[in-house]
Design a protein around this motif. Structure first.
Motif, PDB file in Angstrom:
ATOM      1  N   ILE A 220       0.841  -1.204   0.000  1.00 57.07           N
ATOM      2  CA  ILE A 220       0.000   0.000   0.000  1.00 57.07           C
ATOM      3  C   ILE A 220       0.871   1.246   0.000  1.00 57.07           C
ATOM      4  N   ALA A 221       1.930   1.237   0.814  1.00 57.35           N
ATOM      5  CA  ALA A 221       2.839   2.381   0.875  1.00 57.35           C
ATOM      6  C   ALA A 221       3.459   2.659  -0.487  1.00 57.35           C
ATOM      7  N   ALA A 222       3.855   1.569  -1.179  1.00 59.25           N
ATOM      8  CA  ALA A 222       4.447   1.735  -2.509  1.00 59.25           C
ATOM      9  C   ALA A 222       3.445   2.324  -3.495  1.00 59.25           C
ATOM     10  N   ALA A 223       2.183   1.953  -3.326  1.00 59.39           N
ATOM     11  CA  ALA A 223       1.151   2.433  -4.257  1.00 59.39           C
ATOM     12  C   ALA A 223       0.826   3.909  -4.050  1.00 59.39           C
ATOM     13  N   ILE A 224       0.916   4.395  -2.813  1.00 58.82           N
ATOM     14  CA  ILE A 224       0.462   5.765  -2.548  1.00 58.82           C
ATOM     15  C   ILE A 224       1.581   6.800  -2.566  1.00 58.82           C
ATOM     16  N   ARG A 225       2.837   6.383  -2.375  1.00 57.39           N
ATOM     17  CA  ARG A 225       3.873   7.400  -2.280  1.00 57.39           C
ATOM     18  C   ARG A 225       4.193   7.999  -3.643  1.00 57.39           C
TER      19      ARG A 225
ATOM     20  N   ALA B 265      -0.069  -4.066  11.221  1.00 54.55           N
ATOM     21  CA  ALA B 265       0.696  -3.441  10.151  1.00 54.55           C
ATOM     22  C   ALA B 265       0.291  -1.970  10.060  1.00 54.55           C
ATOM     23  N   GLN B 266       1.273  -1.140   9.711  1.00 51.30           N
ATOM     24  CA  GLN B 266       1.033   0.306   9.678  1.00 51.30           C
ATOM     25  C   GLN B 266       1.610   0.912   8.410  1.00 51.30           C
ATOM     26  N   VAL B 267       0.858   1.813   7.810  1.00 51.24           N
ATOM     27  CA  VAL B 267       1.382   2.638   6.723  1.00 51.24           C
ATOM     28  C   VAL B 267       1.788   3.966   7.353  1.00 51.24           C
TER      29      VAL B 267
ATOM     30  N   GLY C  46       4.979   6.852  -8.132  1.00 51.72           N
ATOM     31  CA  GLY C  46       3.904   7.165  -9.065  1.00 51.72           C
ATOM     32  C   GLY C  46       2.543   7.302  -8.420  1.00 51.72           C
ATOM     33  N   GLY C  47       2.512   7.360  -7.087  1.00 51.31           N
ATOM     34  CA  GLY C  47       1.241   7.502  -6.385  1.00 51.31           C
ATOM     35  C   GLY C  47       0.839   8.955  -6.218  1.00 51.31           C
ATOM     36  N   LEU C  48       0.559   9.336  -5.002  1.00 50.74           N
ATOM     37  CA  LEU C  48       0.111  10.701  -4.723  1.00 50.74           C
ATOM     38  C   LEU C  48       1.297  11.642  -4.532  1.00 50.74           C
ATOM     39  N   GLN C  49       1.203  12.801  -5.162  1.00 51.42           N
ATOM     40  CA  GLN C  49       2.238  13.811  -4.984  1.00 51.42           C
ATOM     41  C   GLN C  49       2.314  14.244  -3.526  1.00 51.42           C
ATOM     42  N   PHE C  50       3.500  14.593  -3.097  1.00 53.79           N
ATOM     43  CA  PHE C  50       3.743  15.146  -1.763  1.00 53.79           C
ATOM     44  C   PHE C  50       3.480  14.130  -0.649  1.00 53.79           C
ATOM     45  N   VAL C  51       3.523  12.835  -0.989  1.00 56.37           N
ATOM     46  CA  VAL C  51       3.328  11.793   0.019  1.00 56.37           C
ATOM     47  C   VAL C  51       4.560  10.890   0.052  1.00 56.37           C
ATOM     48  N   LYS C  52       5.144  10.754   1.245  1.00 55.90           N
ATOM     49  CA  LYS C  52       6.222   9.796   1.475  1.00 55.90           C
ATOM     50  C   LYS C  52       5.655   8.711   2.386  1.00 55.90           C
ATOM     51  N   ALA C  53       5.835   7.435   2.006  1.00 54.84           N
ATOM     52  CA  ALA C  53       5.182   6.359   2.768  1.00 54.84           C
ATOM     53  C   ALA C  53       6.051   5.112   2.835  1.00 54.84           C
ATOM     54  N   LEU C  54       5.969   4.436   3.977  1.00 56.83           N
ATOM     55  CA  LEU C  54       6.633   3.155   4.201  1.00 56.83           C
ATOM     56  C   LEU C  54       5.683   2.248   4.974  1.00 56.83           C
ATOM     57  N   GLY C  55       5.909   0.925   4.848  1.00 53.50           N
ATOM     58  CA  GLY C  55       5.101  -0.027   5.604  1.00 53.50           C
ATOM     59  C   GLY C  55       5.895  -0.632   6.752  1.00 53.50           C
ATOM     60  N   PHE C  56       5.275  -0.719   7.936  1.00 54.69           N
ATOM     61  CA  PHE C  56       5.952  -1.271   9.114  1.00 54.69           C
ATOM     62  C   PHE C  56       5.020  -2.239   9.839  1.00 54.69           C
TER      63      PHE C  56
ATOM     64  N   VAL D 131      -5.591  10.968   0.754  1.00 50.99           N
ATOM     65  CA  VAL D 131      -4.629   9.925   1.105  1.00 50.99           C
ATOM     66  C   VAL D 131      -5.361   8.733   1.725  1.00 50.99           C
ATOM     67  N   VAL D 132      -6.246   9.011   2.669  1.00 51.90           N
ATOM     68  CA  VAL D 132      -6.986   7.934   3.342  1.00 51.90           C
ATOM     69  C   VAL D 132      -7.858   7.171   2.350  1.00 51.90           C
ATOM     70  N   ALA D 133      -8.499   7.914   1.438  1.00 53.03           N
ATOM     71  CA  ALA D 133      -9.360   7.251   0.448  1.00 53.03           C
ATOM     72  C   ALA D 133      -8.553   6.280  -0.407  1.00 53.03           C
ATOM     73  N   MET D 134      -7.336   6.656  -0.796  1.00 51.34           N
ATOM     74  CA  MET D 134      -6.517   5.770  -1.615  1.00 51.34           C
ATOM     75  C   MET D 134      -6.034   4.571  -0.807  1.00 51.34           C
ATOM     76  N   ILE D 135      -5.694   4.793   0.454  1.00 49.50           N
ATOM     77  CA  ILE D 135      -5.276   3.672   1.304  1.00 49.50           C
ATOM     78  C   ILE D 135      -6.426   2.676   1.458  1.00 49.50           C
ATOM     79  N   ARG D 136      -7.635   3.178   1.666  1.00 46.35           N
ATOM     80  CA  ARG D 136      -8.798   2.282   1.790  1.00 46.35           C
ATOM     81  C   ARG D 136      -8.985   1.452   0.515  1.00 46.35           C
ATOM     82  N   ALA D 137      -8.854   2.139  -0.622  1.00 42.75           N
ATOM     83  CA  ALA D 137      -9.050   1.439  -1.890  1.00 42.75           C
ATOM     84  C   ALA D 137      -7.978   0.368  -2.097  1.00 42.75           C
ATOM     85  N   GLU D 138      -6.724   0.700  -1.783  1.00 41.65           N
ATOM     86  CA  GLU D 138      -5.639  -0.261  -1.947  1.00 41.65           C
ATOM     87  C   GLU D 138      -5.778  -1.413  -0.943  1.00 41.65           C
ATOM     88  N   ALA D 139      -6.168  -1.093   0.295  1.00 42.91           N
ATOM     89  CA  ALA D 139      -6.322  -2.129   1.321  1.00 42.91           C
ATOM     90  C   ALA D 139      -7.406  -3.121   0.931  1.00 42.91           C
ATOM     91  N   ALA D 140      -8.472  -2.627   0.297  1.00 43.68           N
ATOM     92  CA  ALA D 140      -9.572  -3.505  -0.112  1.00 43.68           C
ATOM     93  C   ALA D 140      -9.113  -4.558  -1.107  1.00 43.68           C
TER      94      ALA D 140
END
Length: 328
Positions: A18-23, A45-47, A27-37, A62-71
Protein backbone atom coordinates in the motif's frame (compact mmCIF):
# COMPACT_ATOMS: atom_id res chain seq x y z
CA UNK A 1 2.41 16.21 8.72
CA UNK A 2 3.42 12.89 10.26
CA UNK A 3 0.44 10.64 9.67
CA UNK A 4 0.06 6.90 10.31
CA UNK A 5 -2.70 4.50 9.30
CA UNK A 6 -3.17 1.16 11.07
CA UNK A 7 -4.55 -1.80 9.11
CA UNK A 8 -6.60 -4.63 10.60
CA UNK A 9 -3.88 -7.11 9.70
CA UNK A 10 -0.46 -8.15 10.96
CA UNK A 11 0.81 -8.74 7.43
CA UNK A 12 3.51 -6.10 6.96
CA UNK A 13 3.77 -6.98 3.27
CA UNK A 14 0.31 -5.58 2.73
CA UNK A 15 1.34 -2.33 4.41
CA UNK A 16 4.47 -2.13 2.24
CA UNK A 17 2.49 -2.71 -0.94
CA UNK A 18 0.00 0.00 0.00
CA UNK A 19 2.84 2.38 0.88
CA UNK A 20 4.45 1.73 -2.51
CA UNK A 21 1.15 2.43 -4.26
CA UNK A 22 0.46 5.76 -2.55
CA UNK A 23 3.87 7.40 -2.28
CA UNK A 24 4.73 10.02 -4.85
CA UNK A 25 8.14 8.57 -5.69
CA UNK A 26 6.46 5.38 -6.91
CA UNK A 27 3.90 7.16 -9.06
CA UNK A 28 1.24 7.50 -6.39
CA UNK A 29 0.11 10.70 -4.72
CA UNK A 30 2.24 13.81 -4.98
CA UNK A 31 3.74 15.15 -1.76
CA UNK A 32 3.33 11.79 0.02
CA UNK A 33 6.22 9.80 1.48
CA UNK A 34 5.18 6.36 2.77
CA UNK A 35 6.63 3.15 4.20
CA UNK A 36 5.10 -0.03 5.60
CA UNK A 37 5.95 -1.27 9.11
CA UNK A 38 4.90 -3.90 11.62
CA UNK A 39 4.19 -2.35 15.03
CA UNK A 40 5.00 -5.05 17.55
CA UNK A 41 3.25 -3.51 20.57
CA UNK A 42 0.02 -3.29 18.59
CA UNK A 43 0.47 -6.47 16.58
CA UNK A 44 -0.66 -4.54 13.50
CA UNK A 45 0.70 -3.44 10.15
CA UNK A 46 1.03 0.31 9.68
CA UNK A 47 1.38 2.64 6.72
CA UNK A 48 3.61 5.42 8.03
CA UNK A 49 3.63 8.68 6.08
CA UNK A 50 4.97 12.18 5.86
CA UNK A 51 2.45 14.41 4.08
CA UNK A 52 4.61 17.19 2.69
CA UNK A 53 1.83 19.42 1.35
CA UNK A 54 -1.65 18.82 2.77
CA UNK A 55 -3.09 21.66 0.68
CA UNK A 56 -2.28 20.03 -2.65
CA UNK A 57 -2.69 16.45 -1.42
CA UNK A 58 -5.21 16.60 1.43
CA UNK A 59 -5.40 13.97 4.14
CA UNK A 60 -8.82 12.70 3.09
CA UNK A 61 -7.50 11.89 -0.39
CA UNK A 62 -4.63 9.92 1.11
CA UNK A 63 -6.99 7.93 3.34
CA UNK A 64 -9.36 7.25 0.45
CA UNK A 65 -6.52 5.77 -1.62
CA UNK A 66 -5.28 3.67 1.30
CA UNK A 67 -8.80 2.28 1.79
CA UNK A 68 -9.05 1.44 -1.89
CA UNK A 69 -5.64 -0.26 -1.95
CA UNK A 70 -6.32 -2.13 1.32
CA UNK A 71 -9.57 -3.51 -0.11
CA UNK A 72 -7.55 -5.20 -2.85
CA UNK A 73 -5.93 -7.35 -0.16
CA UNK A 74 -9.07 -7.99 1.86
CA UNK A 75 -8.12 -5.67 4.73
CA UNK A 76 -9.45 -2.36 5.95
CA UNK A 77 -8.33 0.74 7.82
CA UNK A 78 -8.57 0.24 11.57
CA UNK A 79 -7.60 3.71 12.75
CA UNK A 80 -5.14 6.51 12.10
CA UNK A 81 -3.02 8.91 14.10
CA UNK A 82 -1.27 12.24 13.74
CA UNK A 83 2.15 12.53 15.33
CA UNK A 84 3.02 16.04 16.44
CA UNK A 85 1.43 19.22 15.11
CA UNK A 86 -0.98 19.57 12.21
CA UNK A 87 -2.31 22.67 10.38
CA UNK A 88 -5.93 23.41 11.25
CA UNK A 89 -6.75 23.75 7.55
CA UNK A 90 -5.69 20.13 6.97
CA UNK A 91 -8.32 18.90 9.42
CA UNK A 92 -10.93 21.37 8.20
CA UNK A 93 -10.39 20.18 4.63
CA UNK A 94 -11.10 16.61 5.77
CA UNK A 95 -14.19 17.66 7.71
CA UNK A 96 -15.50 19.73 4.81
CA UNK A 97 -15.02 16.79 2.43
CA UNK A 98 -16.59 14.07 4.56
CA UNK A 99 -19.46 16.23 5.83
CA UNK A 100 -20.09 17.45 2.27
CA UNK A 101 -20.31 21.03 3.49
CA UNK A 102 -21.55 23.46 0.88
CA UNK A 103 -20.36 27.11 0.84
CA UNK A 104 -18.37 26.53 4.01
CA UNK A 105 -15.90 29.26 4.99
CA UNK A 106 -13.08 29.09 7.50
CA UNK A 107 -14.42 32.27 9.12
CA UNK A 108 -17.40 30.22 10.35
CA UNK A 109 -15.17 28.31 12.78
CA UNK A 110 -15.81 29.81 16.21
CA UNK A 111 -12.28 29.33 17.52
CA UNK A 112 -10.87 30.97 14.40
CA UNK A 113 -13.01 34.04 14.89
CA UNK A 114 -12.23 34.23 18.62
CA UNK A 115 -8.50 34.02 17.91
CA UNK A 116 -8.62 36.97 15.51
CA UNK A 117 -7.58 40.42 16.73
CA UNK A 118 -10.43 42.68 17.78
CA UNK A 119 -12.04 44.24 14.76
CA UNK A 120 -13.48 47.69 14.24
CA UNK A 121 -12.52 51.01 15.80
CA UNK A 122 -11.67 49.32 19.12
CA UNK A 123 -8.90 47.26 17.54
CA UNK A 124 -5.24 48.21 17.60
CA UNK A 125 -4.01 50.30 14.69
CA UNK A 126 -1.91 47.39 13.50
CA UNK A 127 -4.81 44.96 13.83
CA UNK A 128 -7.24 47.17 11.96
CA UNK A 129 -4.75 47.82 9.15
CA UNK A 130 -4.13 44.09 8.88
CA UNK A 131 -7.89 43.50 8.62
CA UNK A 132 -8.29 46.15 5.92
CA UNK A 133 -5.33 44.88 3.88
CA UNK A 134 -6.45 41.23 4.07
CA UNK A 135 -8.13 39.40 1.20
CA UNK A 136 -11.48 39.52 3.01
CA UNK A 137 -13.98 42.10 1.73
CA UNK A 138 -14.54 43.42 5.25
CA UNK A 139 -13.71 45.81 6.74
CA UNK A 140 -13.88 47.80 3.53
CA UNK A 141 -14.43 51.34 2.35
CA UNK A 142 -17.57 51.84 4.42
CA UNK A 143 -15.82 50.94 7.65
CA UNK A 144 -12.81 53.07 6.75
CA UNK A 145 -15.10 56.01 5.99
CA UNK A 146 -16.75 55.62 9.39
CA UNK A 147 -13.36 55.48 11.08
CA UNK A 148 -12.29 58.64 9.25
CA UNK A 149 -15.41 60.34 10.60
CA UNK A 150 -14.71 59.08 14.12
CA UNK A 151 -11.14 60.40 13.93
CA UNK A 152 -12.45 63.76 12.72
CA UNK A 153 -14.79 63.96 15.70
CA UNK A 154 -11.98 62.93 18.06
CA UNK A 155 -9.72 65.68 16.75
CA UNK A 156 -12.57 68.16 17.19
CA UNK A 157 -12.99 67.01 20.79
CA UNK A 158 -9.28 67.55 21.33
CA UNK A 159 -9.42 71.14 20.04
CA UNK A 160 -12.41 71.95 22.26
CA UNK A 161 -10.47 70.59 25.23
CA UNK A 162 -7.58 72.90 24.39
CA UNK A 163 -10.02 75.82 24.29
CA UNK A 164 -12.35 75.36 27.27
CA UNK A 165 -11.02 76.92 30.47
CA UNK A 166 -8.58 79.27 28.72
CA UNK A 167 -9.07 82.90 29.71
CA UNK A 168 -8.56 84.02 26.13
CA UNK A 169 -11.58 81.99 25.02
CA UNK A 170 -13.86 82.57 28.01
CA UNK A 171 -16.62 84.09 25.89
CA UNK A 172 -17.05 80.92 23.85
CA UNK A 173 -16.44 78.46 26.69
CA UNK A 174 -20.09 77.40 27.09
CA UNK A 175 -20.67 77.08 23.36
CA UNK A 176 -17.42 75.15 23.01
CA UNK A 177 -18.47 72.78 25.81
CA UNK A 178 -21.76 72.11 24.02
CA UNK A 179 -19.91 71.45 20.75
CA UNK A 180 -17.58 69.11 22.63
CA UNK A 181 -20.51 67.03 23.87
CA UNK A 182 -22.02 66.77 20.40
CA UNK A 183 -18.66 65.75 18.94
CA UNK A 184 -18.20 63.09 21.61
CA UNK A 185 -21.59 61.58 20.76
CA UNK A 186 -20.74 61.67 17.05
CA UNK A 187 -17.39 59.99 17.75
CA UNK A 188 -19.13 57.12 19.56
CA UNK A 189 -21.72 56.73 16.80
CA UNK A 190 -19.14 56.70 14.02
CA UNK A 191 -16.94 54.28 15.94
CA UNK A 192 -19.91 51.93 16.18
CA UNK A 193 -20.54 52.24 12.44
CA UNK A 194 -17.05 50.90 11.71
CA UNK A 195 -18.10 47.44 12.87
CA UNK A 196 -21.74 47.77 11.83
CA UNK A 197 -20.72 48.43 8.23
CA UNK A 198 -18.69 45.21 8.14
CA UNK A 199 -21.51 43.20 9.70
CA UNK A 200 -24.02 44.65 7.23
CA UNK A 201 -21.97 43.60 4.21
CA UNK A 202 -21.28 40.16 5.68
CA UNK A 203 -25.03 39.71 6.16
CA UNK A 204 -25.62 40.51 2.49
CA UNK A 205 -23.03 37.94 1.43
CA UNK A 206 -24.55 35.33 3.76
CA UNK A 207 -28.06 36.01 2.43
CA UNK A 208 -26.88 35.61 -1.17
CA UNK A 209 -25.57 32.13 -0.29
CA UNK A 210 -28.89 30.90 1.08
CA UNK A 211 -30.49 28.07 -0.92
CA UNK A 212 -33.20 28.96 -3.43
CA UNK A 213 -34.29 25.56 -4.68
CA UNK A 214 -37.90 25.64 -3.49
CA UNK A 215 -40.55 28.33 -3.31
CA UNK A 216 -40.18 28.59 0.47
CA UNK A 217 -36.40 28.79 0.22
CA UNK A 218 -36.67 31.51 -2.41
CA UNK A 219 -39.03 33.47 -0.18
CA UNK A 220 -36.74 33.10 2.85
CA UNK A 221 -33.71 34.11 0.80
CA UNK A 222 -35.47 37.15 -0.69
CA UNK A 223 -36.62 38.32 2.75
CA UNK A 224 -33.15 37.89 4.27
CA UNK A 225 -31.51 39.62 1.31
CA UNK A 226 -33.90 42.58 1.44
CA UNK A 227 -33.26 43.06 5.14
CA UNK A 228 -29.48 42.76 4.74
CA UNK A 229 -29.35 45.11 1.74
CA UNK A 230 -31.44 47.65 3.64
CA UNK A 231 -28.95 47.61 6.51
CA UNK A 232 -26.05 47.86 4.06
CA UNK A 233 -27.60 51.11 2.83
CA UNK A 234 -28.66 52.46 6.23
CA UNK A 235 -25.26 52.24 7.91
CA UNK A 236 -23.21 54.25 5.38
CA UNK A 237 -26.10 56.70 5.05
CA UNK A 238 -25.94 57.31 8.80
CA UNK A 239 -22.15 57.58 8.52
CA UNK A 240 -22.50 60.34 5.92
CA UNK A 241 -25.08 62.21 8.00
CA UNK A 242 -23.07 62.02 11.21
CA UNK A 243 -19.83 62.99 9.46
CA UNK A 244 -21.57 66.04 7.99
CA UNK A 245 -22.73 67.01 11.48
CA UNK A 246 -19.11 66.71 12.62
CA UNK A 247 -18.05 69.05 9.82
CA UNK A 248 -20.60 71.61 10.95
CA UNK A 249 -19.17 71.53 14.48
CA UNK A 250 -15.63 71.74 13.14
CA UNK A 251 -16.31 75.02 11.38
CA UNK A 252 -17.27 76.58 14.70
CA UNK A 253 -14.30 74.95 16.42
CA UNK A 254 -11.91 76.24 13.78
CA UNK A 255 -13.34 79.76 13.88
CA UNK A 256 -13.63 80.14 17.65
CA UNK A 257 -11.29 77.54 19.11
CA UNK A 258 -7.69 77.66 20.25
CA UNK A 259 -5.74 79.11 17.34
CA UNK A 260 -2.72 76.98 18.20
CA UNK A 261 -4.81 73.94 17.24
CA UNK A 262 -6.47 75.36 14.15
CA UNK A 263 -4.58 72.99 11.85
CA UNK A 264 -5.93 70.08 13.90
CA UNK A 265 -9.42 71.32 13.17
CA UNK A 266 -8.38 71.57 9.51
CA UNK A 267 -7.14 67.97 9.40
CA UNK A 268 -10.36 66.89 11.09
CA UNK A 269 -12.38 68.65 8.39
CA UNK A 270 -10.51 66.77 5.65
CA UNK A 271 -11.21 63.48 7.39
CA UNK A 272 -14.88 64.32 7.86
CA UNK A 273 -15.16 65.38 4.23
CA UNK A 274 -13.65 62.05 3.14
CA UNK A 275 -16.04 60.22 5.46
CA UNK A 276 -19.08 61.88 3.88
CA UNK A 277 -17.95 61.22 0.32
CA UNK A 278 -16.76 57.68 1.04
CA UNK A 279 -19.97 56.74 2.81
CA UNK A 280 -22.04 58.32 0.01
CA UNK A 281 -20.23 56.22 -2.58
CA UNK A 282 -20.98 53.10 -0.54
CA UNK A 283 -24.66 53.97 -0.36
CA UNK A 284 -24.80 54.51 -4.10
CA UNK A 285 -23.16 51.21 -5.01
CA UNK A 286 -25.40 49.36 -2.56
CA UNK A 287 -28.45 51.07 -4.04
CA UNK A 288 -27.38 49.74 -7.45
CA UNK A 289 -27.06 46.20 -6.07
CA UNK A 290 -30.45 46.23 -4.38
CA UNK A 291 -33.92 46.21 -5.91
CA UNK A 292 -35.14 49.43 -7.49
CA UNK A 293 -37.53 51.30 -5.24
CA UNK A 294 -39.57 54.47 -5.27
CA UNK A 295 -37.33 56.16 -2.70
CA UNK A 296 -34.05 55.57 -4.56
CA UNK A 297 -34.30 58.93 -6.34
CA UNK A 298 -35.01 60.64 -3.02
CA UNK A 299 -32.02 58.95 -1.41
CA UNK A 300 -29.74 59.98 -4.27
CA UNK A 301 -30.91 63.58 -3.92
CA UNK A 302 -30.13 63.54 -0.21
CA UNK A 303 -26.68 62.09 -0.91
CA UNK A 304 -26.00 64.87 -3.41
CA UNK A 305 -27.07 67.45 -0.84
CA UNK A 306 -24.88 65.86 1.86
CA UNK A 307 -21.76 65.85 -0.30
CA UNK A 308 -22.33 69.39 -1.55
CA UNK A 309 -22.76 70.70 1.99
CA UNK A 310 -19.69 68.74 3.05
CA UNK A 311 -17.71 70.39 0.25
CA UNK A 312 -18.86 73.84 1.35
CA UNK A 313 -18.11 73.25 5.03
CA UNK A 314 -14.69 71.71 4.39
CA UNK A 315 -13.83 74.62 2.11
CA UNK A 316 -14.87 77.09 4.80
CA UNK A 317 -12.77 75.34 7.44
CA UNK A 318 -9.84 75.36 5.03
CA UNK A 319 -10.19 79.09 4.56
CA UNK A 320 -10.13 79.61 8.31
CA UNK A 321 -6.97 77.52 8.61
CA UNK A 322 -5.27 79.36 5.75
CA UNK A 323 -6.16 82.74 7.28
CA UNK A 324 -4.20 81.77 10.40
CA UNK A 325 -1.23 80.39 8.48
CA UNK A 326 -0.70 83.31 6.13
CA UNK A 327 0.89 83.13 2.68
CA UNK A 328 2.53 79.78 1.78
Amino acid sequence: VAYNVYLDTADVQVAKKIAAAIRGASGGLQFVKALGFFIEERGLAQVSMNLVNTTKTPIHRVVAMIRAEAARYGVSVLESEIVGLVPADALLDAAEHHLQLNRFERAQVLETRLAEPERGAGATIEGFLADVSSERPTPGGGSVAALAGALAAALGVMVTGLTIGRKKYAEVSDAMAAARQRLQVAEMDLSRFVEEDSRAFEAVMAARKLPAGTGREMETRARALAQAEGEAIRVPFETARRALAVLSELLFVAEKGNTNAVTDAGVASLLARAAVQGAAWNVRINLQAGPAGENVATQLLELKSLTQRADDLARSVGQVVESHLGPA
